[in-house]
Scaffold this active site. Structure first.
Site, PDB file in Angstrom:
ATOM      1  N   ASP A  38       0.836  -1.202   0.000  1.00 39.65           N
ATOM      2  CA  ASP A  38       0.000   0.000   0.000  1.00 39.65           C
ATOM      3  C   ASP A  38       0.872   1.254   0.000  1.00 39.65           C
ATOM      4  OD1 ASP A  38      -2.436   1.707   0.636  1.00 39.65           O
ATOM      5  OD2 ASP A  38      -3.283  -0.304   0.880  1.00 39.65           O
ATOM      6  N   HIS A  55      -3.824   6.168   2.196  1.00 32.92           N
ATOM      7  CA  HIS A  55      -4.627   4.967   2.005  1.00 32.92           C
ATOM      8  C   HIS A  55      -4.165   3.823   2.912  1.00 32.92           C
ATOM      9  CE1 HIS A  55      -5.977   1.429  -0.428  1.00 32.92           C
ATOM     10  NE2 HIS A  55      -6.933   2.233  -0.872  1.00 32.92           N
ATOM     11  N   SER A  99     -11.282  -1.092  -1.626  1.00 31.22           N
ATOM     12  CA  SER A  99     -10.045  -1.013  -0.840  1.00 31.22           C
ATOM     13  C   SER A  99     -10.312  -1.239   0.633  1.00 31.22           C
ATOM     14  CB  SER A  99      -9.374   0.349  -1.020  1.00 31.22           C
ATOM     15  OG  SER A  99      -8.732   0.442  -2.261  1.00 31.22           O
TER      16      SER A  99
END
Length: 706
Positions: free
Chosen positions: A159, A205, A402
């Protein structure tokens, strides 16, 4: 009379009518591991006269006075007791068991048991947990009753890297991180935002994904993670401008090499994972799976068939679609060629629209780069703002596949925590078969919504004994026995947590584990004495194949013994109190008063040159008897050098040395082997009393037991 006949006669006294009528006793104090109110007993008497007599003191117990605390419906009472004389029973847990045992032995009592304390399914105390609507939907609190994860399970997040968010402190694997783009050991998410990028939310994220996977929980802070006992390997795959395929390949390779059991990739590219276009990614994923790493990926947020998305369409991955609060397919979620679905939240991900999938912040400062909207439809997890607002730690709502994928990665972590022997194909199959079908998905959500509880329970059903150990407690066995029949076939049997496992000489499992109560001879024997609602527990179990007699299995439980033949038929005298056997009454049973007699271990072995030997230990001591029931030896376990330097070295100071199991057996190709489990560990000694390699290892570290 033969030696075996003399021994078996000692085990097979005729059961008297009084013994047949006696109600089941309780296990040893503290053995139930269930909480209850000390000094209180729930009782139902067979007649009102009996209730009045006992509560009025006219039929008091030997060393306690009962009084009614309150009446209950259905003819029950809550009684409390007080000692009758100085030095008699006190108001504590052990005394409660003793009072109940006395009540159960009375013919005028229908039943008696503790006033148990129940608990809600595990619900963390994190203040934002009530906003995490997505966890109850997947039965996660019930799964937490089984496990909250173990630190040995590492989940790699490919990520945007890690941040110093307090809810992730201690969740990252210490000293292990990787920047696959820059190819160095610094996976810090620096919050860099490419100029003109609309997808600005991506650059924090990884923090949000990590908070869902394994955020610190039950710490009275922030939100909760799915597998809060697992650890996270941060693998930064985002470069200054984009995520490139070479970073993914390097990241996957590093994660596999550094002990990941799960890889989470919450990222997408709008092309199929074909041999022609995605051979590099397919190769990396296949190598990970071949190395026993489960790969979980987001299905993608383009509202198209996931068959046209990578890595969601790569062979062997678990592709996860997103659902809303109402268990409908999220409007942005890819669909079709997916494994299953998980909560991702509502909203949109259209850069030309409101993009309300990027939800509001919780206790966050103003931070335009974070692109907050007012939506509360997404999943709640950790967030770190941009450098322009000083990298503040807060929380926010985000929607997307996600967010769906890390729910599944966390559940896989829980599954592996109870059964680390599962392979990726096993995990995929269990997730599919336990998923909840979703009518609102119209057949586009794969097997349906992930069911954390059912998946973890199914994983544990296939686990070894240590997979059933309560969270945070050492693995312990009730009994371990080695049976070698006249043909030389070896079989190891382990009883623990109310179940039975069998293994062959190579340590391979024979069949599936079974509940003791599902085996008729146990259901009608020892398990009939187990307190209602509790697992059936054995204290000892030993087997022998003796020439001229054949197979005999002898089980001790709840202060009693049972003998069975090779067909499961019970022998006369089974169910008798251990004290009814004279050698036990004069041996181990003399060391207990007022409670049932119990043995920690009991073995029968026929060894050349020795003949038939019975070996018992309990209360920190050991006894050895010959086939005629004559005591040959008695002593303190700590007086035996191999025990003093082995299991007893782990006994708490000032306490008796206690074995959970001990077995003596002639193992094919190995001779006489003594096997002991105690204090969550495993020892083997050869015929010369030397410890064999691996002695002292944790039971949970031995592959067949995990």
């Amino acid at each position: 009379m033969s030696r075996i006949s003399a021994l078996l006669l000692g085990l097979c006294f005729v059961l008297t009518s009084a013994a047949r009528a006696a109600p089941p006793p309780l296990p040893k104090p503290g053995g139930a591991r269930l909480d209850f109110v000390p000094g209180q007993v729930i009782v139902k008497f067979k007649t009102q006269a009996a209730a009045t007599a006992l509560k009025s003191g006219r039929a008091a117990l030997a060393n306690a006075r009962l009084e009614s605390l309150q009446g209950l419906p259905f003819g029950m009472d809550v009684l409390r007791f007080a000692p009758t004389t100085k030095g008699s029973l006190v108001d504590d847990s052990a005394a409660t068991w003793e009072v109940i045992a006395q009540l159960r032995s009375r013919p005028d009592v229908e039943f008696a048991h503790p006033n148990y304390r129940f608990q809600f399914s595990a619900v963390p105390n994190d203040p934002l947990y009530p906003r995490q609507w997505h966890y109850p939907l997947i039965q996660l609190p019930r799964a937490w009753d089984l496990t909250t994860g173990t630190a040995g399970i590492r989940i790699a997040l490919l990520d945007s890297g890690r941040t110093n968010h307090p809810d992730l402190a201690g969740r990252w694997v210490q000293g292990l991180e990787f920047d696959a783009a820059d190819q160095d050991g610094n996976a810090q998410d620096d919050g860099y935002i490419p100029a003109g990028s609309w997808s600005r939310v991506f650059w924090r994220h990884g923090t949000h994904v990590a908070g869902i996977v394994a955020g610190a929980s039950n710490n009275q802070q922030g939100s909760a993670g799915v597998c809060w006992g697992c650890q996270v390997l941060p693998v930064k795959v985002s470069g200054r401008e984009s995520i490139t395929l070479d970073s993914l390949v390097r990241g996957i390779n590093w994660a596999v090499a550094n002990g990941a059991r799960v890889i989470n990739m919450s990222l997408e590219l709008g092309t199929a994972c074909t041999v022609q276009e995605m051979a590099g990614l397919r190769t990396a994923v296949s190598v990970a799976i071949a190395n026993n790493v489960t790969v979980v990926v987001a299905a993608g947020n383009q509202a198209v068939d996931a068959a046209n998305t990578s890595p969601a369409s790569c062979p062997g991955v678990i592709a996860v679609a997103a659902t809303t609060r109402t268990n409908a397919l999220a409007p942005y979620s890819n669909f079709g060629a997916v494994t299953l679905a998980a909560p991702g939240g509502g909203g949109t991900h259209d850069p030309r629209g409101p993009m309300d999938g990027y939800g509001t912040g919780i206790d966050c400062p103003e931070d335009p780069p974070s692109f907050f909207s007012t939506s509360v439809e997404g999943a709640v997890s950790a967030w770190t703002t941009s450098p322009t607002s000083n990298d503040a730690s807060c929380y926010r709502y985000l929607s997307g596949t996600s967010m769906a994928a890390p729910h599944v990665s966390g559940v896989v972590g829980l599954m592996l925590s109870v059964n680390p022997n599962l392979r990726p194909a096993d995990i995929t199959q269990l997730l599919r078969t336990t998923a909840q079908p979703l009518a609102g998905c119209g057949g586009r959500c794969g097997a349906g919504l992930v069911n954390a509880f059912a998946a973890v329970q199914a994983a544990r059903e296939q686990a070894g004994p240590c997979g059933w150990a309560p969270a945070g407690q050492a693995c312990t066995f009730d009994s371990l026995s080695h049976y070698v029949n006249s043909a030389g076939v070896f079989e190891e049997t382990v009883v623990a947590y109310g179940r039975m496992w069998k293994f062959n000489l190579a340590g391979q499992r024979i069949g599936s584990p079974v509940d003791l109560r599902s085996i008729p001879r146990y259901a009608n024997g020892p398990c009939a004495w187990a307190p209602a609602g509790q697992p059936c527990r054995f204290e000892t179990s030993t087997t022998l194949d003796y020439p001229g007699i054949g197979y005999v299995e002898s089980v001790g439980a709840y202060g009693r013994y049972w003998n069975f033949d090779a067909w499961g038929n019970v022998w006369a005298g089974s169910g008798s109190d251990l004290r009814s056997v004279s050698r036990y009454a004069q041996g181990p049973c003399r060391l207990t008063a007022g409670t049932s007699c119990r043995m920690d271990t009991r073995n029968l072995v026929d060894y050349p040159g020795w003949g038939l030997i019975e070996s018992i230990n309990g209360y920190g001591r050991y006894w050895i008897f010959n086939a005629a029931g004559t005591q040959l030896e008695e002593g303190d376990l700590r007086a035996v050098p191999r025990y003093a330097n082995g299991p007893c070295a782990w006994a708490p100071a000032g306490q008796a040395c206690v074995f959970d199991t001990r077995e003596l057996a002639v193992v094919p190709g190995q001779g006489l082997v003594e096997t002991i489990t105690a204090y969550g560990r495993y020892w083997e000694f050869d015929a010369a009393n030397n410890p064999r390699p691996g002695s002292g290892a944790l039971l949970s570290s031995i592959p067949r037991f995990r």
